[in-house]
Scaffold this motif. Structure first.
Motif, PDB file in Angstrom:
ATOM      1  N   ILE A   2       6.382   1.695 -14.125  1.00 43.54           N
ATOM      2  CA  ILE A   2       5.369   1.458 -12.978  1.00 43.54           C
ATOM      3  C   ILE A   2       3.885   1.568 -13.535  1.00 43.54           C
ATOM      4  O   ILE A   2       3.600   2.316 -14.469  1.00 43.54           O
ATOM      5  N   GLU A   3       3.081   0.854 -12.802  1.00 40.98           N
ATOM      6  CA  GLU A   3       1.730   1.275 -13.100  1.00 40.98           C
ATOM      7  C   GLU A   3       0.953   1.822 -11.883  1.00 40.98           C
ATOM      8  O   GLU A   3       1.220   1.334 -10.735  1.00 40.98           O
ATOM      9  N   PHE A   4       0.070   2.877 -11.771  1.00 41.51           N
ATOM     10  CA  PHE A   4      -0.541   3.176 -10.788  1.00 41.51           C
ATOM     11  C   PHE A   4      -1.938   2.570 -10.405  1.00 41.51           C
ATOM     12  O   PHE A   4      -2.404   2.323  -9.400  1.00 41.51           O
ATOM     13  N   ALA A   5      -2.582   2.220 -11.435  1.00 43.17           N
ATOM     14  CA  ALA A   5      -3.963   1.644 -11.232  1.00 43.17           C
ATOM     15  C   ALA A   5      -3.820   0.279 -10.743  1.00 43.17           C
ATOM     16  O   ALA A   5      -2.985  -0.486 -11.187  1.00 43.17           O
ATOM     17  N   GLN A   6      -4.745  -0.064 -10.029  1.00 42.05           N
ATOM     18  CA  GLN A   6      -4.820  -1.428  -8.973  1.00 42.05           C
ATOM     19  C   GLN A   6      -6.371  -1.685  -9.020  1.00 42.05           C
ATOM     20  O   GLN A   6      -7.293  -0.859  -8.722  1.00 42.05           O
ATOM     21  N   LYS A   7      -6.613  -2.956  -8.904  1.00 43.51           N
ATOM     22  CA  LYS A   7      -7.789  -3.536  -8.589  1.00 43.51           C
ATOM     23  C   LYS A   7      -8.116  -3.414  -7.167  1.00 43.51           C
ATOM     24  O   LYS A   7      -7.469  -4.095  -6.705  1.00 43.51           O
ATOM     25  N   ILE A   8      -9.329  -3.040  -6.852  1.00 43.58           N
ATOM     26  CA  ILE A   8      -9.568  -3.047  -5.394  1.00 43.58           C
ATOM     27  C   ILE A   8     -11.084  -3.825  -5.313  1.00 43.58           C
ATOM     28  O   ILE A   8     -11.880  -3.831  -6.078  1.00 43.58           O
ATOM     29  N   ASP A   9     -11.100  -4.816  -4.321  1.00 43.70           N
ATOM     30  CA  ASP A   9     -12.166  -5.567  -4.061  1.00 43.70           C
ATOM     31  C   ASP A   9     -13.323  -4.623  -3.534  1.00 43.70           C
ATOM     32  O   ASP A   9     -13.274  -4.222  -2.322  1.00 43.70           O
ATOM     33  N   MET A  10     -14.443  -4.256  -4.344  1.00 42.69           N
ATOM     34  CA  MET A  10     -15.501  -3.313  -4.076  1.00 42.69           C
ATOM     35  C   MET A  10     -16.548  -3.954  -3.226  1.00 42.69           C
ATOM     36  O   MET A  10     -17.444  -3.182  -2.527  1.00 42.69           O
ATOM     37  N   ARG A  11     -16.249  -5.136  -2.710  1.00 46.22           N
ATOM     38  CA  ARG A  11     -17.024  -6.030  -1.717  1.00 46.22           C
ATOM     39  C   ARG A  11     -16.674  -5.722  -0.231  1.00 46.22           C
ATOM     40  O   ARG A  11     -17.267  -5.985   0.655  1.00 46.22           O
ATOM     41  N   SER A  12     -15.239  -5.281  -0.384  1.00 45.70           N
ATOM     42  CA  SER A  12     -14.822  -5.347   1.090  1.00 45.70           C
ATOM     43  C   SER A  12     -14.438  -3.746   1.616  1.00 45.70           C
ATOM     44  O   SER A  12     -13.606  -3.099   0.952  1.00 45.70           O
ATOM     45  N   ARG A  13     -15.264  -3.438   2.539  1.00 42.53           N
ATOM     46  CA  ARG A  13     -14.967  -2.216   3.376  1.00 42.53           C
ATOM     47  C   ARG A  13     -13.602  -2.231   3.820  1.00 42.53           C
ATOM     48  O   ARG A  13     -12.991  -1.079   3.459  1.00 42.53           O
ATOM     49  N   LYS A  14     -12.817  -3.028   4.363  1.00 42.63           N
ATOM     50  CA  LYS A  14     -11.479  -3.288   4.773  1.00 42.63           C
ATOM     51  C   LYS A  14     -10.417  -2.676   3.465  1.00 42.63           C
ATOM     52  O   LYS A  14      -9.665  -1.910   3.461  1.00 42.63           O
ATOM     53  N   LYS A  15     -10.768  -3.523   2.393  1.00 40.85           N
ATOM     54  CA  LYS A  15      -9.736  -3.493   1.217  1.00 40.85           C
ATOM     55  C   LYS A  15     -10.001  -1.855   0.725  1.00 40.85           C
ATOM     56  O   LYS A  15      -8.941  -1.093   0.272  1.00 40.85           O
ATOM     57  N   MET A  16     -11.347  -1.345   0.481  1.00 30.69           N
ATOM     58  CA  MET A  16     -11.413  -0.134   0.207  1.00 30.69           C
ATOM     59  C   MET A  16     -10.839   0.879   1.176  1.00 30.69           C
ATOM     60  O   MET A  16     -10.109   1.978   0.553  1.00 30.69           O
ATOM     61  N   THR A  17     -11.161   0.720   2.519  1.00 29.93           N
ATOM     62  CA  THR A  17     -10.612   1.667   3.347  1.00 29.93           C
ATOM     63  C   THR A  17      -9.049   1.850   3.380  1.00 29.93           C
ATOM     64  O   THR A  17      -8.337   2.821   3.263  1.00 29.93           O
ATOM     65  N   GLU A  18      -8.407   0.495   3.262  1.00 29.94           N
ATOM     66  CA  GLU A  18      -6.912   0.566   3.231  1.00 29.94           C
ATOM     67  C   GLU A  18      -6.415   1.276   1.869  1.00 29.94           C
ATOM     68  O   GLU A  18      -5.403   1.970   1.970  1.00 29.94           O
ATOM     69  N   TYR A  19      -7.345   1.123   0.965  1.00 30.82           N
ATOM     70  CA  TYR A  19      -6.704   1.621  -0.585  1.00 30.82           C
ATOM     71  C   TYR A  19      -6.603   3.211  -0.421  1.00 30.82           C
ATOM     72  O   TYR A  19      -5.700   3.894  -0.833  1.00 30.82           O
ATOM     73  N   LEU A  20      -7.609   3.817   0.107  1.00 32.66           N
ATOM     74  CA  LEU A  20      -7.717   5.152   0.498  1.00 32.66           C
ATOM     75  C   LEU A  20      -6.906   5.945   1.365  1.00 32.66           C
ATOM     76  O   LEU A  20      -6.333   6.742   1.218  1.00 32.66           O
ATOM     77  N   LYS A  21      -6.898   5.007   2.527  1.00 32.32           N
ATOM     78  CA  LYS A  21      -5.992   5.577   3.490  1.00 32.32           C
ATOM     79  C   LYS A  21      -4.325   5.536   3.160  1.00 32.32           C
ATOM     80  O   LYS A  21      -3.661   6.344   3.691  1.00 32.32           O
ATOM     81  N   ASN A  22      -4.033   4.505   2.472  1.00 36.54           N
ATOM     82  CA  ASN A  22      -2.772   4.277   2.020  1.00 36.54           C
ATOM     83  C   ASN A  22      -2.062   5.012   0.684  1.00 36.54           C
ATOM     84  O   ASN A  22      -1.128   4.735   0.490  1.00 36.54           O
ATOM     85  N   HIS A  23      -3.125   5.536   0.149  1.00 38.42           N
ATOM     86  CA  HIS A  23      -2.915   6.260  -1.231  1.00 38.42           C
ATOM     87  C   HIS A  23      -1.979   7.276  -1.171  1.00 38.42           C
ATOM     88  O   HIS A  23      -1.970   8.067  -0.096  1.00 38.42           O
TER      89      HIS A  23
END
Length: 218
Positions: A2-23
């Protein structure tokens, strides 16, 4: 694997927030403390490895050298963040990589023994160069003051945070930090697999020299 690292769209508040909340998160101390931080589950059976590599890794965990190899990667991460952020292992068997708040400060030690490594709060100019532990004249003053590295015990990171009041730059900074933790997890797994593929575990007998008082004819 498995791989832990993933790309996140740094232009999107929604994508960044989801990444942090769901981590994935884990406790920074014991479960009763309830404080948690960003983490990665590195338990061997969770890594998607072959049965052969899994079995070798379980065997490797019986050797301290195995953990010494991995420790270098943790130290590198901590140093890069000036120890304000530190990565460490937690859990009953140390199977979780956890992000900690940390700090470093100048140590109060002023000298050390070059033979046995014993530290001393006094300077050689004040108390002489005889080591209090091994009794050898091998104490010297530090030319560079060492630092004491610690983590804040039980302090969580973003516990219950909704990130609604965070600016975009603050979100990007936090996402980048957590991504670095994920990348560290990937490097740890790859390093562990490489060790398993290139080393075997063998028993080694060693003897420890001890000093004792004996009677000698005069």
């Amino acid at each position: 694997m498995i791989e832990f690292a993933q790309k996140i769209d740094m232009r999107s508040r929604k994508k960044m927030t989801e990444y942090l909340k769901n981590h994935f998160r884990y406790f920074t101390a014991n479960s009763w403390n309830r404080s948690t931080s960003y983490a990665c589950n590195l338990k061997i059976y969770k890594l998607g490895l072959s049965r052969e590599i899994e079995n070798k890794l379980y065997e490797m965990t019986e050797s301290q050298e195995f953990f010494d190899y991995l420790r270098d990667l943790l130290d590198e991460f901590n140093e890069q963040h000036n120890y304000h952020w530190q990565a460490g292992m937690n859990g009953r068997n140390g199977g979780y990589l956890v992000l900690y708040h940390g700090f470093c400060e100048p140590s109060k030690y002023r000298s050390h023994c070059t033979h046995c490594g014993q530290n001393n709060f006094g300077s050689v100019t004040e108390t002489g160069n005889i080591c209090g532990k091994c009794k050898r004249p091998t104490r010297v003053d530090y030319t560079v003051v060492p630092v004491s590295i610690s983590v804040y015990p039980g302090r969580g990171t973003d516990d219950g945070e909704d990130f609604e009041d965070w600016s975009m730059s603050e979100l990007r900074e936090r996402v980048s930090l957590v991504q670095e933790l994920d990348s560290l997890a990937d490097r740890l797994v790859k390093q562990a697999v490489s060790i398993a593929e290139n080393y075997s575990v063998e028993d080694e007998e060693y003897y420890v020299a001890k000093t004792r008082k004996v009677l000698v004819p005069v």
